[in-house]
Design an enzyme around this catalytic site. Structure first.
Site, mmCIF file in Angstrom:
data_model
loop_
_atom_site.group_PDB
_atom_site.id
_atom_site.type_symbol
_atom_site.label_atom_id
_atom_site.label_comp_id
_atom_site.label_asym_id
_atom_site.label_seq_id
_atom_site.Cartn_x
_atom_site.Cartn_y
_atom_site.Cartn_z
ATOM 1 N N ASP A 138 0.867 -1.258 0.072
ATOM 2 C CA ASP A 138 0.001 0.136 -0.045
ATOM 3 C C ASP A 138 0.816 1.289 0.142
ATOM 4 O O ASP A 138 1.941 1.257 0.591
ATOM 5 C CB ASP A 138 -0.934 0.035 1.120
ATOM 6 C CG ASP A 138 -2.116 -0.911 1.287
ATOM 7 O OD1 ASP A 138 -2.284 -1.239 -0.009
ATOM 8 O OD2 ASP A 138 -2.516 -1.416 2.424
ATOM 9 N N ASP A 165 -6.998 -1.399 -4.701
ATOM 10 C CA ASP A 165 -8.033 -1.052 -3.800
ATOM 11 C C ASP A 165 -9.004 -0.057 -4.217
ATOM 12 O O ASP A 165 -10.380 0.117 -3.980
ATOM 13 C CB ASP A 165 -7.529 -0.521 -2.305
ATOM 14 C CG ASP A 165 -6.663 -1.350 -1.689
ATOM 15 O OD1 ASP A 165 -6.978 -2.934 -1.746
ATOM 16 O OD2 ASP A 165 -5.502 -1.137 -0.836
#
Length: 164
Positions: A112, A130
């Site tokens: 991330d 995401d």
């Protein structure tokens, strides 16, 4: 085929950005992009969205395989419909799901890097996969609402035809 190409593009952009973060930044390193509001931050997540269900690698792998199969089946079913929003949405979810799946399958965690700060609140760090999943789900909701309106309008037209 265009919907699978879209899913593949999402997958490639996701994997490319994760590769750059993983190979060019140290873990927890931060690069401010827009002041403190948007910061690229090298982060790893062994859980799901927002860090829930940490260290459940096999659970995510099994669930993702089921979801990907279901998405492909449903995409095949709706790809020729006149309304293209749903297949586009499914393509975004598919590309994102496969992107995060590959990370979990290979390393047990997801890279991330998008960090957004709103004053003292820091939104959970996320990635392109995401984002694609969230946008896809939002578009599925929009399409569901639009389909409901289309059905009501069709029923109203049909009801008016019967009264004439």
């Amino acid at each position: 085929m265009v919907y699978y190409i879209l899913a593949f593009i999402v997958f490639l952009v996701d994997q490319g950005t994760k590769y750059l973060i993983a190979t060019r930044m140290e873990l927890r390193e931060e690069i401010p992009v827009i002041g403190n509001f948007f910061v690229i931050t090298s982060h790893r997540n062994s859980g799901a969205a927002f860090g829930i269900l940490q260290d459940q690698r096999w659970f995510f792998i099994v669930v993702t395989i089921i979801v990907v199969v279901a998405l492909i089946w449903y995409l095949q079913k709706v790809k020729d419909t006149p309304h293209k929003l749903l297949p586009v949405a499914l393509s975004l979810v598919l590309g994102g799901a496969i992107g995060n799946f590959l990370d979990r399958a290979l390393t047990g965690e997801v890279v991330d890097f998008v960090q957004l700060n709103f004053g003292s609140y820091t939104f959970p760090i996320f990635n392109i996969a995401d984002s694609a999943i969230c946008i896809g789900v939002a578009l599925i909701i929009v399409e569901t609402l639009l389909e409901g309106r289309r059905e009501k309008a069709a029923a109203k037209i049909e009801g008016n035809e019967h009264h004439e």
